[in-house]
Enzyme design. Structure first.
Site, PDB file in Angstrom:
ATOM      1  N   THR A   1       0.860  -1.183   0.000  1.00  0.00           N
ATOM      2  CA  THR A   1       0.000   0.000   0.000  1.00  0.00           C
ATOM      3  C   THR A   1       0.895   1.230   0.000  1.00  0.00           C
ATOM      4  OG1 THR A   1      -1.673  -1.212   1.270  1.00  0.00           O
ATOM      5  CG2 THR A   1      -1.883   1.186   1.184  1.00  0.00           C
TER       6      THR A   1
ATOM      7  N   LYS B   1      -7.933   0.431  -2.377  1.00  0.00           N
ATOM      8  CA  LYS B   1      -7.298   0.093  -1.101  1.00  0.00           C
ATOM      9  C   LYS B   1      -7.312   1.299  -0.155  1.00  0.00           C
ATOM     10  CE  LYS B   1      -5.107  -2.194   2.022  1.00  0.00           C
ATOM     11  NZ  LYS B   1      -3.773  -2.769   1.889  1.00  0.00           N
TER      12      LYS B   1
ATOM     13  N   LYS C   1       0.037   5.670   8.341  1.00  0.00           N
ATOM     14  CA  LYS C   1       0.610   5.952   7.018  1.00  0.00           C
ATOM     15  C   LYS C   1      -0.466   5.948   5.951  1.00  0.00           C
ATOM     16  CE  LYS C   1       2.082   2.606   4.699  1.00  0.00           C
ATOM     17  NZ  LYS C   1       1.549   1.664   3.678  1.00  0.00           N
TER      18      LYS C   1
END
Length: 303
Positions: free
Chosen positions: A100, A175, A243
């Site tokens: 990711t 995502k 993050k």
């Protein structure tokens, strides 16, 4: 690529990459593994993997290179740094990027692949280390249709389902959407349990009240029980969740969209990173915990 037994290089054998590599080996693929910390990759040798000395060493014989690293910088270093995989990959090889890393990095990697004659598949996954071990991930795949038959057997070995989402980059976009939802569920559960406690009720009463009904979200309930038990063994580390929240905020801003809830939880989680960065996202309960009330109701009696 061989249609019978493609060689796969797995770059990144941490909490997600290692079980994915094991499942690829169990499915009969030839797998070379590399990790910045070699010990984590060495554990896979007994399962049949070849331990590579560098990303280039892993990628040299490979038909497919799979990256599953912490962030865009780590992926870039593995691919283009000293002894990077790009220097060893043959034109026409497939790069399956599963970390990711956000939209900007994904676009950079797509361009890098094109420059070097590689087929690029953007394919992050939904699921943590448990589903990774059990080959129950959901692959959010995006890339040209021509490459689908080449990589679907790999995805079948690590996942229960693959969603093909169109051009490369759409996997990363979805995502970010999923992880934004996940972050909001974790924060909402933590705040709800804290409020339950502050109002003098046993926190378990909230979970009992929603059990089996339309308000129950299984993932959030699982995290809620982990919060109550203070069980923070990492499935999805808080630092990685933060993050991803920042990646979502960046993507939103680039499209003129503000995400006030995500902005607020990111600010709330920042101070917790020093203590809980490598713990599970359930550790956000510590940021939400209120002072101990004078008395509480457990559904049966006053204390």
């Amino acid at each position: 690529m061989s249609s019978t037994s493609p060689e796969i290089a797995v770059l990144g054998t941490g909490r997600m990459g290692a079980p994915m590599a094991r499942n690829l080996l169990a499915a009969g693929f030839g797998v070379a593994v590399w990790n910045r910390t070699p010990g984590r990759a060495r554990e896979l040798v007994d399962a049949g993997a070849r331990l590579a000395a560098s990303p280039a060493d892993a990628a040299g014989p490979a038909d497919v290179v799979l990256t599953m690293l912490a962030d865009g910088d780590a992926v870039a270093h593995a691919m283009t740094g000293p002894h990077g995989a790009v220097s060893a990959l043959r034109a026409g090889s497939v790069w399956v990027q599963m970390a990711t890393v956000g939209v900007d990095w994904t676009e950079r990697f797509s361009t890098l692949a094109r420059i070097h004659g590689l087929e690029f598949v953007d394919a992050p996954v939904s699921g943590s280390d448990g589903p990774a071990r059990d080959a129950q991930l959901v692959v959010l795949a995006s890339g040209t249709e021509a490459v689908h038959p080449l990589v679907e057997p790999l995805f079948d070995a690590i996942a229960r389902r693959t969603l093909w989402l169109g051009p490369a980059g759409n996997g990363t976009r979805l995502k970010l959407v999923l992880n934004t939802w996940l972050a909001s569920l974790a924060e909402s559960m933590a705040e709800t349990l804290a409020l339950t406690d502050a109002l003098g009720l046993e926190q378990e009463l909230f979970l009992e009240a929603i059990a089996g009904g339309p308000l129950e979200a299984p993932w959030a309930t699982t995290k809620g029980r982990a919060m109550l038990a203070r069980e923070f063994t990492p499935g999805f580390a808080l630092r990685l969740a933060l993050k991803d929240a920042h990646l979502a905020l960046q993507a939103g801003r680039e499209h003129g969209l503000e995400l006030p809830l995500t902005e607020a939880l990111a600010q709330r989680w920042e101070p917790a990173i020093a203590r809980h960065g490598d713990d599970d996202i359930a550790a956000v309960i510590d940021a939400a915990t209120a002072p101990e009330p004078a008395g509480r109701y457990d559904g049966r009696r006053r204390s």
